[in-house]
Design a protein around this motif. Structure first.
Motif, short mmCIF file in Angstrom:
data_model
loop_
_atom_site.label_atom_id
_atom_site.label_comp_id
_atom_site.label_asym_id
_atom_site.label_seq_id
_atom_site.Cartn_x
_atom_site.Cartn_y
_atom_site.Cartn_z
N ASP A 118 0.82 -1.21 0.00
CA ASP A 118 0.00 0.00 0.00
C ASP A 118 0.85 1.26 0.00
O ASP A 118 0.43 2.30 -0.52
CB ASP A 118 -0.94 0.01 1.21
CG ASP A 118 -2.02 -1.06 1.13
OD1 ASP A 118 -2.29 -1.53 0.00
OD2 ASP A 118 -2.57 -1.44 2.18
N ASP A 119 2.06 1.17 0.59
CA ASP A 119 2.94 2.34 0.66
C ASP A 119 4.06 2.29 -0.37
O ASP A 119 5.09 2.97 -0.22
CB ASP A 119 3.52 2.49 2.08
CG ASP A 119 4.42 1.32 2.47
OD1 ASP A 119 4.45 0.30 1.74
OD2 ASP A 119 5.08 1.41 3.53
N ALA A 120 3.89 1.50 -1.42
CA ALA A 120 4.92 1.41 -2.45
C ALA A 120 5.17 2.77 -3.08
O ALA A 120 4.23 3.56 -3.27
CB ALA A 120 4.51 0.41 -3.53
N PRO A 121 6.42 3.09 -3.43
CA PRO A 121 6.71 4.38 -4.06
C PRO A 121 5.95 4.55 -5.37
O PRO A 121 5.61 3.56 -6.03
CB PRO A 121 8.23 4.30 -4.31
CG PRO A 121 8.74 3.27 -3.37
CD PRO A 121 7.62 2.27 -3.22
N VAL A 122 5.71 5.78 -5.75
CA VAL A 122 5.00 6.06 -7.00
C VAL A 122 5.94 5.96 -8.20
O VAL A 122 5.49 6.06 -9.34
CB VAL A 122 4.33 7.45 -6.97
CG1 VAL A 122 3.29 7.51 -5.86
CG2 VAL A 122 5.37 8.55 -6.78
N HIS A 123 7.22 5.76 -7.96
CA HIS A 123 8.19 5.52 -9.03
C HIS A 123 9.36 4.77 -8.43
O HIS A 123 9.48 4.63 -7.20
CB HIS A 123 8.66 6.84 -9.66
CG HIS A 123 9.32 7.78 -8.70
ND1 HIS A 123 10.64 7.67 -8.34
CD2 HIS A 123 8.83 8.85 -8.02
CE1 HIS A 123 10.95 8.64 -7.48
NE2 HIS A 123 9.87 9.37 -7.28
N GLY A 124 10.23 4.26 -9.29
CA GLY A 124 11.39 3.52 -8.83
C GLY A 124 12.64 4.37 -8.75
O GLY A 124 12.58 5.60 -8.64
N GLY A 125 13.78 3.70 -8.85
CA GLY A 125 15.05 4.36 -8.61
C GLY A 125 15.67 5.06 -9.81
O GLY A 125 16.80 5.55 -9.70
N PHE A 126 14.96 5.12 -10.94
CA PHE A 126 15.42 5.97 -12.04
C PHE A 126 15.00 7.38 -11.68
O PHE A 126 14.07 7.96 -12.25
CB PHE A 126 14.82 5.52 -13.36
CG PHE A 126 15.22 4.14 -13.79
CD1 PHE A 126 16.54 3.71 -13.68
CD2 PHE A 126 14.28 3.24 -14.29
CE1 PHE A 126 16.92 2.43 -14.07
CE2 PHE A 126 14.64 1.96 -14.68
CZ PHE A 126 15.97 1.55 -14.56
N ALA A 127 15.68 7.94 -10.70
CA ALA A 127 15.24 9.18 -10.07
C ALA A 127 16.40 9.81 -9.32
O ALA A 127 17.42 9.17 -9.06
CB ALA A 127 14.09 8.89 -9.11
N THR A 128 16.21 11.08 -8.97
CA THR A 128 17.20 11.73 -8.11
C THR A 128 16.96 11.39 -6.65
O THR A 128 17.91 11.27 -5.88
CB THR A 128 17.12 13.26 -8.28
OG1 THR A 128 15.78 13.70 -8.05
CG2 THR A 128 17.56 13.66 -9.69
N ARG A 129 15.69 11.23 -6.28
CA ARG A 129 15.34 10.91 -4.89
C ARG A 129 14.16 9.97 -4.88
O ARG A 129 13.37 9.91 -5.82
CB ARG A 129 15.00 12.19 -4.10
CG ARG A 129 16.18 13.13 -3.92
CD ARG A 129 15.82 14.30 -3.03
NE ARG A 129 16.99 15.12 -2.77
CZ ARG A 129 17.30 16.20 -3.47
NH1 ARG A 129 16.52 16.58 -4.47
NH2 ARG A 129 18.38 16.89 -3.18
N LEU A 130 14.03 9.25 -3.76
CA LEU A 130 12.97 8.25 -3.65
C LEU A 130 12.42 8.25 -2.23
O LEU A 130 13.18 8.25 -1.26
CB LEU A 130 13.54 6.87 -3.99
CG LEU A 130 12.57 5.69 -4.06
CD1 LEU A 130 11.56 5.90 -5.19
CD2 LEU A 130 13.34 4.39 -4.26
N LYS A 131 11.10 8.25 -2.13
CA LYS A 131 10.42 8.13 -0.84
C LYS A 131 10.03 6.67 -0.64
O LYS A 131 9.29 6.11 -1.45
CB LYS A 131 9.18 9.03 -0.83
CG LYS A 131 8.35 8.95 0.45
CD LYS A 131 7.14 9.88 0.35
CE LYS A 131 6.28 9.81 1.60
NZ LYS A 131 5.11 10.73 1.51
#
Length: 348
Positions: A118-131
């Motif tokens: 339910d709390d999965a990130p809205v995107h993966g690690g192709f990113a500068t930052r990740l929640k």
């Protein structure tokens, strides 16, 4: 601590189409963290997902490492500045599997590995930052470089598979497919006490990579049966790890395993496979499926890398920026790329 941070990420908007999005400021959940991504590996799953746009958003870029830049109020076991890799949390103790005594198959950890909590990130690690949930941030041993840490996820996938196969000392092992997963599986099998490790791979470049890692029984698929017959005195493999994911190889792979031996499945075919049920039954084969990992697998895999018993550095063949992702996906999907493992550095 609730420091807000801005993020930029790449997500799939349609099959074969990826867009870069500037996201809103990120604030960690009370039980979560913000990770500044250092590197994110490109997995075959990412490539297949790019062409079909069928992956959960959190899985598109799931081989990440980075440093924690903010932590939630309830997080006590992690610190700002700490290096972490993508993983799964310990068995939760309350799901149906855990309550039944099957903690190794915890439903929550399985959902985390597949990016569907339910709390999965809205995107993966192709990113500068990740929640991300603090459960999924696994601390990195100091002995590992950032590049090695970025390859921890596939190293742990293969550690888990070899662990599940219950190798016996001196076993004759076949590795079918010498891509990154096959090469890591071969190394874990060697570290786990395999006697002979035979590697079968059609690509000359991948066979060369296997040889460079110290494997001497490396052959094209057409030469595997004769070599295995010689090595095993006609018995067949004690354990065969199918790492190619080619559906048509399912039954032929089983036929290379000795009576009473083990067929271990790592490659993930996209189509159904035809097998001989009677053959498997009459030869009393053990067939083991393996997907992802458990929390405890990470420390074991990290330790082998830190001690130099498993080499992940040689798999790293290129580094690109976020803006180069789409061309790289097309190259990797073409089947002609010479790359083994490409890392994405969002700072480039």
């Amino acid at each position: 601590m609730t420091t807000a941070t801005e993020s930029k990420y790449v997500h799939m908007s349609a099959p074969g189409v990826a867009e870069t999005v500037v996201g809103e400021d990120l604030v960690p959940a009370p039980d979560g963290v913000i990770v500044d991504i250092g590197y994110c590996g490109i997995c075959a799953t990412d490539t297949h997902g790019f062409t079909s746009a069928a992956l959960p958003p959190a899985v598109f870029g799931h081989e990440w490492m980075g440093r924690i830049s903010a932590i939630g109020a309830d997080v006590t076991h992690l610190e700002v500045g700490q290096r972490v890799v993508a993983g799964v949390g310990p068995a939760c103790g309350v799901c149906a599997q855990c309550r039944a005594g099957h903690a190794a198959n915890c439903d929550l950890a399985f959902a985390e590995a597949n990016g569907i909590t339910d709390d999965a990130p809205v995107h993966g690690g192709f990113a500068t930052r990740l929640k991300v949930s603090a459960r999924r941030a696994i601390p990195v041993l100091d002995a590992l470089s950032d590049e090695e840490a970025a390859l921890m996820e596939p190293a742990t996938v293969t550690f888990h598979a070899v662990r599940r196969a219950n190798l016996r000392l001196g076993s004759t092992v076949v590795i079918q497919g010498a891509g990154p997963i096959g090469l890591l599986t071969a190394q874990h099998a060697r570290a786990g006490g395999a006697g002979r490790v035979l590697v079968s791979e059609p690509s000359e470049a991948r066979r060369a990579a296997a040889s460079a890692l110290g494997f001497t029984d490396v052959v094209e698929p057409g030469g595997l049966s004769a070599l295995l017959t010689e090595v095993s005195s006609g018995l067949g493999a004690d354990v065969l790890f199918e790492c190619s994911g080619v559906a048509e190889l399912f039954q032929p792979s089983a036929e290379l395993v000795r009576r009473g031996g083990t067929l271990a499945l790592l490659g993930y075919p996209g189509t159904n496979s035809s097998v001989s049920y009677g053959d498997w039954q009459s030869r009393e084969l053990t067939v083991i499926g393996s997907l992802a990992y458990s929390h405890e697998d990470f420390l074991g895999a990290m330790t082998l890398i830190a001690e130099g018993r498993v080499d992940v550095r040689s798999l790293h063949t290129g580094t690109i920026g976020l803006g180069e992702l789409v061309p790289m996906f097309h190259e990797l999907d073409s089947g002609t790329s010479k790359h083994a493992k490409v890392l994405v550095d969002p700072r480039r």
